[in-house]
Design a protein around this motif. Sequence first.
Motif, PDB file in Angstrom:
ATOM      1  N   GLY A   1       8.043  -4.255   1.070  1.00 46.40           N
ATOM      2  CA  GLY A   1       7.393  -3.352   0.425  1.00 46.40           C
ATOM      3  C   GLY A   1       7.068  -3.771  -0.958  1.00 46.40           C
ATOM      4  O   GLY A   1       7.455  -4.476  -1.544  1.00 46.40           O
ATOM      5  N   VAL A   2       5.829  -3.150  -1.156  1.00 46.90           N
ATOM      6  CA  VAL A   2       4.970  -3.349  -2.180  1.00 46.90           C
ATOM      7  C   VAL A   2       4.216  -2.328  -2.911  1.00 46.90           C
ATOM      8  O   VAL A   2       4.071  -1.325  -2.348  1.00 46.90           O
ATOM      9  N   TYR A   3       3.503  -2.602  -3.924  1.00 45.67           N
ATOM     10  CA  TYR A   3       2.693  -1.729  -4.658  1.00 45.67           C
ATOM     11  C   TYR A   3       1.411  -2.284  -4.583  1.00 45.67           C
ATOM     12  O   TYR A   3       1.186  -3.378  -4.656  1.00 45.67           O
ATOM     13  N   ALA A   4       0.291  -1.717  -4.349  1.00 47.43           N
ATOM     14  CA  ALA A   4      -0.841  -2.100  -4.157  1.00 47.43           C
ATOM     15  C   ALA A   4      -2.011  -1.395  -5.236  1.00 47.43           C
ATOM     16  O   ALA A   4      -1.665  -0.140  -5.443  1.00 47.43           O
ATOM     17  N   TYR A   5      -2.591  -2.269  -6.359  1.00 49.70           N
ATOM     18  CA  TYR A   5      -3.337  -1.763  -7.255  1.00 49.70           C
ATOM     19  C   TYR A   5      -4.837  -1.715  -7.098  1.00 49.70           C
ATOM     20  O   TYR A   5      -5.111  -2.913  -6.810  1.00 49.70           O
ATOM     21  N   TYR A   6      -5.469  -0.815  -7.123  1.00 50.80           N
ATOM     22  CA  TYR A   6      -6.917  -0.938  -6.981  1.00 50.80           C
ATOM     23  C   TYR A   6      -7.691   0.027  -7.884  1.00 50.80           C
ATOM     24  O   TYR A   6      -7.270   1.369  -7.773  1.00 50.80           O
ATOM     25  N   GLN A   7      -8.610  -0.173  -8.854  1.00 51.71           N
ATOM     26  CA  GLN A   7      -9.204   0.765  -9.592  1.00 51.71           C
ATOM     27  C   GLN A   7      -8.329   1.476 -10.495  1.00 51.71           C
ATOM     28  O   GLN A   7      -8.550   2.810 -10.665  1.00 51.71           O
ATOM     29  N   ASN A   8      -7.147   0.621 -11.043  1.00 56.71           N
ATOM     30  CA  ASN A   8      -6.235   1.140 -11.931  1.00 56.71           C
ATOM     31  C   ASN A   8      -5.562   2.280 -11.391  1.00 56.71           C
ATOM     32  O   ASN A   8      -4.918   3.119 -12.133  1.00 56.71           O
ATOM     33  N   LYS A   9      -5.532   2.378 -10.139  1.00 59.33           N
ATOM     34  CA  LYS A   9      -4.256   3.212  -9.514  1.00 59.33           C
ATOM     35  C   LYS A   9      -3.209   2.526  -8.350  1.00 59.33           C
ATOM     36  O   LYS A   9      -3.859   1.436  -7.958  1.00 59.33           O
ATOM     37  N   ARG A  10      -2.180   2.925  -8.627  1.00 55.10           N
ATOM     38  CA  ARG A  10      -0.984   2.243  -7.842  1.00 55.10           C
ATOM     39  C   ARG A  10      -0.840   3.112  -6.486  1.00 55.10           C
ATOM     40  O   ARG A  10      -0.548   4.432  -6.545  1.00 55.10           O
ATOM     41  N   TYR A  11      -0.553   2.448  -5.328  1.00 55.00           N
ATOM     42  CA  TYR A  11      -0.338   2.941  -4.240  1.00 55.00           C
ATOM     43  C   TYR A  11       0.894   2.268  -3.573  1.00 55.00           C
ATOM     44  O   TYR A  11       0.928   0.996  -3.596  1.00 55.00           O
ATOM     45  N   LEU A  12       1.704   2.970  -2.762  1.00 56.91           N
ATOM     46  CA  LEU A  12       2.733   2.290  -2.189  1.00 56.91           C
ATOM     47  C   LEU A  12       2.366   1.853  -0.819  1.00 56.91           C
ATOM     48  O   LEU A  12       1.318   2.347  -0.219  1.00 56.91           O
ATOM     49  N   ALA A  13       2.743   0.761  -0.547  1.00 55.13           N
ATOM     50  CA  ALA A  13       2.261  -0.039   0.662  1.00 55.13           C
ATOM     51  C   ALA A  13       3.220  -0.802   1.195  1.00 55.13           C
ATOM     52  O   ALA A  13       4.425  -1.073   0.802  1.00 55.13           O
ATOM     53  N   MET A  14       3.055  -1.379   2.309  1.00 56.53           N
ATOM     54  CA  MET A  14       3.659  -2.417   3.184  1.00 56.53           C
ATOM     55  C   MET A  14       2.908  -3.529   3.368  1.00 56.53           C
ATOM     56  O   MET A  14       1.925  -3.443   3.984  1.00 56.53           O
ATOM     57  N   ALA A  15       3.517  -4.810   3.308  1.00 49.31           N
ATOM     58  CA  ALA A  15       2.853  -6.224   3.524  1.00 49.31           C
ATOM     59  C   ALA A  15       3.274  -6.918   4.471  1.00 49.31           C
ATOM     60  O   ALA A  15       4.722  -6.787   4.627  1.00 49.31           O
ATOM     61  N   ASN A  16       2.688  -7.283   5.398  1.00 50.91           N
ATOM     62  CA  ASN A  16       3.003  -8.527   6.256  1.00 50.91           C
ATOM     63  C   ASN A  16       2.510 -10.127   5.848  1.00 50.91           C
ATOM     64  O   ASN A  16       1.254 -10.114   5.658  1.00 50.91           O
ATOM     65  N   ILE A  17       3.367 -10.947   5.913  1.00 51.62           N
ATOM     66  CA  ILE A  17       3.125 -12.412   5.566  1.00 51.62           C
ATOM     67  C   ILE A  17       3.349 -13.130   6.876  1.00 51.62           C
ATOM     68  O   ILE A  17       4.461 -12.980   7.299  1.00 51.62           O
ATOM     69  N   GLY A  18       2.403 -13.658   7.462  1.00 50.06           N
ATOM     70  CA  GLY A  18       2.851 -14.277   8.624  1.00 50.06           C
ATOM     71  C   GLY A  18       1.549 -14.633   9.460  1.00 50.06           C
ATOM     72  O   GLY A  18       0.389 -14.524   9.020  1.00 50.06           O
TER      73      GLY A  18
ATOM     74  N   PHE B   1      -0.457   3.048   1.936  1.00 53.17           N
ATOM     75  CA  PHE B   1      -0.087   4.413   2.376  1.00 53.17           C
ATOM     76  C   PHE B   1      -1.154   5.194   1.518  1.00 53.17           C
ATOM     77  O   PHE B   1      -1.609   5.196   0.655  1.00 53.17           O
ATOM     78  N   ASP B   2      -1.593   6.388   2.398  1.00 55.98           N
ATOM     79  CA  ASP B   2      -2.289   7.488   1.950  1.00 55.98           C
ATOM     80  C   ASP B   2      -3.433   6.986   1.182  1.00 55.98           C
ATOM     81  O   ASP B   2      -3.926   7.286  -0.088  1.00 55.98           O
ATOM     82  N   PHE B   3      -4.262   6.059   1.810  1.00 61.11           N
ATOM     83  CA  PHE B   3      -5.543   5.359   1.179  1.00 61.11           C
ATOM     84  C   PHE B   3      -6.546   5.479   2.462  1.00 61.11           C
ATOM     85  O   PHE B   3      -6.108   4.794   3.527  1.00 61.11           O
ATOM     86  N   ASN B   4      -7.615   5.752   2.152  1.00 63.32           N
ATOM     87  CA  ASN B   4      -8.824   5.673   3.104  1.00 63.32           C
ATOM     88  C   ASN B   4     -10.041   5.091   2.582  1.00 63.32           C
ATOM     89  O   ASN B   4     -10.946   5.808   2.443  1.00 63.32           O
TER      90      ASN B   4
ATOM     91  N   GLN C   1     -13.564  -6.560  -2.465  1.00 58.94           N
ATOM     92  CA  GLN C   1     -12.882  -6.046  -3.379  1.00 58.94           C
ATOM     93  C   GLN C   1     -11.742  -6.693  -3.961  1.00 58.94           C
ATOM     94  O   GLN C   1     -11.128  -7.388  -2.988  1.00 58.94           O
ATOM     95  N   VAL C   2     -11.408  -6.835  -5.291  1.00 55.93           N
ATOM     96  CA  VAL C   2     -10.204  -7.540  -5.694  1.00 55.93           C
ATOM     97  C   VAL C   2      -9.131  -6.434  -5.977  1.00 55.93           C
ATOM     98  O   VAL C   2      -9.450  -5.412  -6.725  1.00 55.93           O
ATOM     99  N   ILE C   3      -7.973  -7.017  -5.334  1.00 57.46           N
ATOM    100  CA  ILE C   3      -6.752  -5.878  -5.667  1.00 57.46           C
ATOM    101  C   ILE C   3      -5.612  -6.718  -5.991  1.00 57.46           C
ATOM    102  O   ILE C   3      -5.630  -7.936  -5.707  1.00 57.46           O
ATOM    103  N   LYS C   4      -4.764  -5.929  -6.579  1.00 56.51           N
ATOM    104  CA  LYS C   4      -3.429  -6.662  -6.974  1.00 56.51           C
ATOM    105  C   LYS C   4      -2.084  -6.133  -6.187  1.00 56.51           C
ATOM    106  O   LYS C   4      -1.947  -4.849  -5.671  1.00 56.51           O
ATOM    107  N   ILE C   5      -1.406  -7.190  -5.676  1.00 55.53           N
ATOM    108  CA  ILE C   5      -0.040  -6.735  -4.819  1.00 55.53           C
ATOM    109  C   ILE C   5       0.864  -7.374  -5.430  1.00 55.53           C
ATOM    110  O   ILE C   5       1.156  -8.267  -6.084  1.00 55.53           O
ATOM    111  N   GLU C   6       2.070  -6.064  -5.654  1.00 55.82           N
ATOM    112  CA  GLU C   6       3.230  -6.406  -6.425  1.00 55.82           C
ATOM    113  C   GLU C   6       4.554  -6.364  -5.320  1.00 55.82           C
ATOM    114  O   GLU C   6       4.379  -5.453  -4.898  1.00 55.82           O
ATOM    115  N   PHE C   7       5.306  -7.238  -5.266  1.00 60.27           N
ATOM    116  CA  PHE C   7       6.213  -7.352  -4.505  1.00 60.27           C
ATOM    117  C   PHE C   7       7.453  -6.644  -4.906  1.00 60.27           C
ATOM    118  O   PHE C   7       7.930  -7.198  -5.824  1.00 60.27           O
ATOM    119  N   LEU C   8       7.920  -5.676  -4.163  1.00 60.45           N
ATOM    120  CA  LEU C   8       9.254  -4.989  -4.737  1.00 60.45           C
ATOM    121  C   LEU C   8      10.539  -5.551  -3.905  1.00 60.45           C
ATOM    122  O   LEU C   8      11.640  -5.904  -4.555  1.00 60.45           O
TER     123      LEU C   8
END
Length: 306
Positions: free
Chosen positions: A224-241, A259-262, A268-275
């Motif tokens: 479970g992660v947060y994704a940050y793009y253009q100063n906005k935070r989005y809930l997301a899920m990440a897979n490492i593998g 989630f809820d992103f299209n 582009q450069v984004i930030k992923i924050e691991f929860l």
Amino acid sequence: MVMEIVHIKLNETYHLLPSVLAIGFFDGLHCGHMRLIDQVLKVSEEKSLKKAFMTFDVHPKTVYLKEKTTYLMTMKQKEIMLEELGFDYFLIIDFNEEVAKLSPEQFIQNYFINLNVKHVVCGFDFTFGYRAKGRADHLKQLSQHFYDVDIIDEYDMNDQKVSSSCIKEYLHQGEIEKANQMLGRNYSIIGQVIHGRHNGHKIGFPTANVDYGHYVTMKKGVYGVYAYYQNKRYLAMANIGYNPTLGALNKMSLEVNIFDFNQDIYDQVIKIEFLFRVRDECKFENVDALIKQLKKDKESIICRCD
């Protein structure tokens, strides 16, 4: 005042105002490191000195031992944190074989005395000079009264020494919440979105394939992660593998379903924050079984973050 970033090259002259300086590699800027930062802030106020932070452009081990290493954070992430803390100088030593061969006395002359440092803050296990012959207590012995020294003791959390190597081990084991506790914030990666095989789009879970460069490799699985793009935070899920169900990759990847992103964010450069970690990566019998599990994973992440 905007923080000044200075790449320190050996035998060059720099004109800096008197400062109190924290020195170390500071990978992760974890809770233990922050005790040094706090001391710099305190001394700066007491003595009216500029706040300085000194580190190395690469981990000294890569020069001493010729070994590759991975990092908890990039230099840019350090820069952002230090600027938020109000530092005046971010000093980056260009570390090479010539610097590695400096005696402890030469190191002090070049990087403390010549740079107008009046107060040094370091950790109890700080070493410097050729073959790490200089130790923290030597800083006091060799100061020639040019600067004062504060040596910060080991910092423990739950009977465990807080260290970059311990945090890396937690990440290797998938213990993201323990790693976050030692960091004092959520572990994060900043990377460019690169093109992958677009399999996520085909099954209704489009993903951003993030180039994680020289960051520490985390345990395979879903997070479970947060994704940050253009100063906005989005809930997301990440897979490492390696995505075994859809045809295994030959290199580990970090893929993030936001989630809820299209939006088209390739390059582009984004930030992923691991929860937190949700589950292991596994190979499903078929694509339908994978989709069913991904839906469960998404619901689980939303529930935990609601």
